[in-house]
Design an enzyme around this catalytic site. Structure first.
Site, PDB file in Angstrom:
ATOM      1  N   ILE A  31     -76.270 112.164   4.014  1.00  0.00           N
ATOM      2  CA  ILE A  31     -75.765 110.898   4.568  1.00  0.00           C
ATOM      3  C   ILE A  31     -74.572 110.387   3.762  1.00  0.00           C
ATOM      4  O   ILE A  31     -73.900 109.462   4.189  1.00  0.00           O
ATOM      5  CB  ILE A  31     -76.863 109.797   4.621  1.00  0.00           C
ATOM      6  CG1 ILE A  31     -77.607 109.691   3.295  1.00  0.00           C
ATOM      7  CG2 ILE A  31     -77.816 110.038   5.771  1.00  0.00           C
ATOM      8  CD1 ILE A  31     -78.511 108.473   3.201  1.00  0.00           C
ATOM      9  N   ASN A  85     -79.203 119.553  -8.545  1.00  0.00           N
ATOM     10  CA  ASN A  85     -79.371 118.615  -9.656  1.00  0.00           C
ATOM     11  C   ASN A  85     -80.840 118.605 -10.063  1.00  0.00           C
ATOM     12  O   ASN A  85     -81.720 118.531  -9.197  1.00  0.00           O
ATOM     13  CB  ASN A  85     -78.920 117.212  -9.230  1.00  0.00           C
ATOM     14  CG  ASN A  85     -77.431 117.153  -8.942  1.00  0.00           C
ATOM     15  OD1 ASN A  85     -76.650 117.829  -9.587  1.00  0.00           O
ATOM     16  ND2 ASN A  85     -77.046 116.357  -7.954  1.00  0.00           N
ATOM     17  N   GLY A  91     -78.723 113.980 -12.589  1.00  0.00           N
ATOM     18  CA  GLY A  91     -78.144 113.344 -11.413  1.00  0.00           C
ATOM     19  C   GLY A  91     -79.001 113.453 -10.165  1.00  0.00           C
ATOM     20  O   GLY A  91     -78.552 113.116  -9.071  1.00  0.00           O
ATOM     21  N   GLN A  92     -80.254 113.928 -10.326  1.00  0.00           N
ATOM     22  CA  GLN A  92     -81.118 114.069  -9.149  1.00  0.00           C
ATOM     23  C   GLN A  92     -81.631 112.708  -8.698  1.00  0.00           C
ATOM     24  O   GLN A  92     -82.123 111.914  -9.512  1.00  0.00           O
ATOM     25  CB  GLN A  92     -82.315 114.988  -9.478  1.00  0.00           C
ATOM     26  CG  GLN A  92     -83.154 115.303  -8.248  1.00  0.00           C
ATOM     27  CD  GLN A  92     -84.280 116.313  -8.530  1.00  0.00           C
ATOM     28  OE1 GLN A  92     -84.555 116.650  -9.683  1.00  0.00           O
ATOM     29  NE2 GLN A  92     -84.924 116.775  -7.473  1.00  0.00           N
ATOM     30  N   HIS A  98     -83.421 120.575  -3.681  1.00  0.00           N
ATOM     31  CA  HIS A  98     -82.426 120.848  -2.642  1.00  0.00           C
ATOM     32  C   HIS A  98     -81.181 121.423  -3.279  1.00  0.00           C
ATOM     33  O   HIS A  98     -80.860 121.132  -4.431  1.00  0.00           O
ATOM     34  CB  HIS A  98     -82.091 119.582  -1.846  1.00  0.00           C
ATOM     35  CG  HIS A  98     -81.716 118.404  -2.704  1.00  0.00           C
ATOM     36  ND1 HIS A  98     -82.661 117.631  -3.332  1.00  0.00           N
ATOM     37  CD2 HIS A  98     -80.506 117.904  -3.050  1.00  0.00           C
ATOM     38  CE1 HIS A  98     -82.047 116.681  -4.027  1.00  0.00           C
ATOM     39  NE2 HIS A  98     -80.739 116.831  -3.889  1.00  0.00           N
ATOM     40  N   HIS A 100     -77.110 121.587  -2.694  1.00  0.00           N
ATOM     41  CA  HIS A 100     -75.951 121.054  -1.991  1.00  0.00           C
ATOM     42  C   HIS A 100     -75.016 122.228  -1.684  1.00  0.00           C
ATOM     43  O   HIS A 100     -74.785 123.090  -2.552  1.00  0.00           O
ATOM     44  CB  HIS A 100     -75.181 120.068  -2.869  1.00  0.00           C
ATOM     45  CG  HIS A 100     -75.959 118.864  -3.301  1.00  0.00           C
ATOM     46  ND1 HIS A 100     -75.745 117.614  -2.769  1.00  0.00           N
ATOM     47  CD2 HIS A 100     -76.933 118.708  -4.241  1.00  0.00           C
ATOM     48  CE1 HIS A 100     -76.555 116.742  -3.355  1.00  0.00           C
ATOM     49  NE2 HIS A 100     -77.293 117.376  -4.261  1.00  0.00           N
TER      50      HIS A 100
HETATM   51  P1  5GP Z   1     -79.386 114.444  -5.417  1.00  0.00           P
HETATM   52  O1  5GP Z   1     -78.586 113.315  -6.028  1.00  0.00           O
HETATM   53  O2  5GP Z   1     -80.859 114.205  -5.520  1.00  0.00           O
HETATM   54  O3  5GP Z   1     -78.972 115.800  -5.902  1.00  0.00           O
HETATM   55  O4  5GP Z   1     -78.976 114.458  -3.901  1.00  0.00           O
HETATM   56  C1  5GP Z   1     -79.633 113.702  -2.922  1.00  0.00           C
HETATM   57  C2  5GP Z   1     -78.850 113.872  -1.660  1.00  0.00           C
HETATM   58  O5  5GP Z   1     -79.626 113.395  -0.573  1.00  0.00           O
HETATM   59  C3  5GP Z   1     -77.531 113.057  -1.650  1.00  0.00           C
HETATM   60  O6  5GP Z   1     -76.501 113.839  -1.082  1.00  0.00           O
HETATM   61  C4  5GP Z   1     -77.904 111.882  -0.730  1.00  0.00           C
HETATM   62  O7  5GP Z   1     -76.776 111.326  -0.088  1.00  0.00           O
HETATM   63  C5  5GP Z   1     -78.834 112.562   0.239  1.00  0.00           C
HETATM   64  N1  5GP Z   1     -79.763 111.708   0.967  1.00  0.00           N
HETATM   65  C6  5GP Z   1     -80.529 110.701   0.477  1.00  0.00           C
HETATM   66  N2  5GP Z   1     -81.298 110.168   1.453  1.00  0.00           N
HETATM   67  C7  5GP Z   1     -81.014 110.873   2.578  1.00  0.00           C
HETATM   68  C8  5GP Z   1     -81.494 110.804   3.924  1.00  0.00           C
HETATM   69  O8  5GP Z   1     -82.348 109.991   4.296  1.00  0.00           O
HETATM   70  N3  5GP Z   1     -80.970 111.692   4.821  1.00  0.00           N
HETATM   71  C9  5GP Z   1     -80.013 112.615   4.454  1.00  0.00           C
HETATM   72  N4  5GP Z   1     -79.559 113.425   5.415  1.00  0.00           N
HETATM   73  N5  5GP Z   1     -79.548 112.705   3.198  1.00  0.00           N
HETATM   74  C10 5GP Z   1     -80.042 111.844   2.272  1.00  0.00           C
END
Ligand code: 5GP
Ligand code: ZN
Length: 110
Positions: A31, A85, A91-92, A98, A100
């Protein structure tokens, strides 16, 4: 996990624009894109991050890594960056592992 937003996406309880799905994996756009194309690839089975993987996850992680290029290719990417992350200090923000996939324009060097 019941309070995990990515598990809710897997269960169909939260919406996502799924671009790839098989029995083990799901891919959908973030998102908050940080590149022209920014996808998230998740295992359907909940695990927090790399730190929580066990030997039982070896097939899943190998499958995920070998499927990443197919997902990138189906998004039209020839070059791309993959990031995972691990932990708050890493930064997680969502604690369902997941990867990216970022691409679609020239990424800066790392
Ligand atoms: P992190 O910072 O944990 O590596 O990445 C989390 C990712 O999940 C970020 O890109 C964030 O924008 C995305 N994200 C968080 N909530 C949602 C959601 O409800 N739907 C989608 N599609 N992405 C999400
Ligand atoms: Zn989860």
């Amino acid at each position: 996990m019941s309070d995990c937003i990515f598990c809710k996406i897997v269960a169909g309880e939260l919406p996502a624009k799924v671009v790839y799905e098989n029995d083990q994996l799901l891919a959908f756009p973030t998102i908050e894109p940080k590149a022209d194309t920014h996808l998230l690839v998740i295992p359907k089975k909940h695990t927090e991050n790399l730190n929580t993987l066990t030997a039982d996850d070896a097939d899943m992680i190998a499958h995920l890594m070998t499927t990443l290029p197919k997902i990138a290719a189906s998004a039209g990417l020839t070059g791309y960056r993959t990031i995972t992350n691990t932990g708050a200090e890493g930064g997680q923000e969502v604690f369902h592992m997941h990867f990216h996939i970022l691409g679609g324009d020239q990424l800066p060097g790392f």
